[in-house]
Design an enzyme around this catalytic site. Sequence first.
Site, PDB file in Angstrom:
ATOM      1  N   HIS A  86    -104.500 -20.967  15.018  1.00 17.29           N
ATOM      2  CA  HIS A  86    -105.151 -19.845  14.343  1.00 17.29           C
ATOM      3  C   HIS A  86    -105.211 -18.608  15.233  1.00 17.29           C
ATOM      4  CE1 HIS A  86    -106.953 -21.527  10.513  1.00 17.29           C
ATOM      5  NE2 HIS A  86    -106.322 -22.574  11.053  1.00 17.29           N
ATOM      6  N   GLY A 100    -100.585 -12.212  19.204  1.00 13.77           N
ATOM      7  CA  GLY A 100    -100.220 -13.608  19.390  1.00 13.77           C
ATOM      8  C   GLY A 100    -101.296 -14.427  20.071  1.00 13.77           C
ATOM      9  N   ASP A 102    -103.476 -14.631  22.407  1.00  9.55           N
ATOM     10  CA  ASP A 102    -104.189 -13.783  23.370  1.00  9.55           C
ATOM     11  C   ASP A 102    -105.697 -13.996  23.385  1.00  9.55           C
ATOM     12  OD1 ASP A 102    -104.836 -12.707  20.920  1.00  9.55           O
ATOM     13  OD2 ASP A 102    -104.151 -10.669  21.382  1.00  9.55           O
ATOM     14  N   SER A 104    -107.743 -13.440  20.884  1.00 10.07           N
ATOM     15  CA  SER A 104    -108.459 -12.444  20.068  1.00 10.07           C
ATOM     16  C   SER A 104    -109.411 -13.092  19.066  1.00 10.07           C
ATOM     17  CB  SER A 104    -107.466 -11.539  19.332  1.00 10.07           C
ATOM     18  OG  SER A 104    -106.725 -12.262  18.356  1.00 10.07           O
ATOM     19  N   HIS A 211    -100.737 -32.231  12.000  1.00  6.51           N
ATOM     20  CA  HIS A 211    -101.545 -32.804  10.922  1.00  6.51           C
ATOM     21  C   HIS A 211    -101.640 -34.325  11.016  1.00  6.51           C
ATOM     22  CE1 HIS A 211    -101.539 -29.202   7.891  1.00  6.51           C
ATOM     23  NE2 HIS A 211    -102.038 -28.912   9.081  1.00  6.51           N
ATOM     24  N   ASP A 229    -103.806 -38.460   7.179  1.00  3.82           N
ATOM     25  CA  ASP A 229    -103.031 -39.697   7.098  1.00  3.82           C
ATOM     26  C   ASP A 229    -103.927 -40.851   7.519  1.00  3.82           C
ATOM     27  OD1 ASP A 229    -103.075 -39.827   9.877  1.00  3.82           O
ATOM     28  OD2 ASP A 229    -100.908 -39.736  10.137  1.00  3.82           O
TER      29      ASP A 229
END
Length: 375
Positions: A86, A100, A102, A104, A211, A229
């Site tokens: 994210h 990217g 970083d 943020s 995932h 899963d």
Amino acid sequence: MELRASSSSAMILTTRFLALFLSLGFQVVHAATTAQTKAFTCANGQTVSNSVCCALFPIIDDLQENLFDGGECGEEVHESLRLTFHDAIGFSNALHFTGGADGSIVTFADVELGFHANIGIDEIVDTQLPFIAAHNATLSTGDFIQFAGAVGVSNCPGAPRLNFLLGRPEAKEASPDFLVPEPFNTTDMILSRFADAGFDSDEIVALLVSHSIAAADHVDPTIPGTPFDSTPEIMDSQFFIEVQLRGTLFPGTAGNQGEVESDVEGEMRLQSDSELARDPRTACEWQSLMTDHTKLQQVFKAAMLKLSILGHNENDLVDCSDVIPIPPPLPSNAGPHLPPNTTLKDIQAACAATPFPHLTALPGPSTSISPVPPS
């Protein structure tokens, strides 16, 4: 005769000079190779290729003991891995935004945590904040997010040893909204968003290996901790197999938008995963990971490295990958299989180029998969 003798002498001198040149050349190459592979011994006895990486070992100890519950592949690992994505996917060639990986999402949390796609991320951000503050002399915020993700994944049996590069500068501005894909996005939207960040369709599938050790808390808040899963505690190919089971798409209503009903009780399917598994642009790569664990590890490691340095020049960073712990191997009884009481008739195969692999079901009655417990 004199001419012949002179020519012979010249040949001898030339041969000797060439031998000396090659010898010196070998020494230079050998010295360069040795310099590149020189090992530094840290205070704890560990060896690293760059001495600045020694400072990371005490941080690993802190994370393993106090963030990852003594080294478990549990909820905090899942959420830390999710945070790496994210944060890093806030990168767009189309928008000329190159933030990217970083940090943020933490530095500008008041902005980015308000994005719909980041619902629930505030929990792991709040958990990591004290660690980020404690270690900011060594790791920038962006460094810490990627480092915690790599260390956390090392606790999961079957995972590859992820890379970690040190030296990201602090974020200068918040990421724009709508750069994080969501479960209800169409496949076209997802492929387009990733292409804008520099990832092709195979790399998207590779990133979804994450995932296999993930669970959903906020896609459907009524069933938190629902895994994707049947083996969320190990990194294996069951995610790719079980998503291929036939399911029913819920209507896109509040509370289950982006969710697909699973044929395995206790599991959750994301609409985006279900559709990517069946789209001709991604289905064959998806299927190829079901019975090739070595490939699964390799492509995930490569895609995660690319993700972790989005927005940065790799040559500006220090490779400290050798400090990341080596993950445990897959358990001896692990292996690609169908869930109990299912057959290949329950599979919705989608790769036209190759047959679906021949898999057998685990013995025993069907059981409900337990939620991933909170930390």
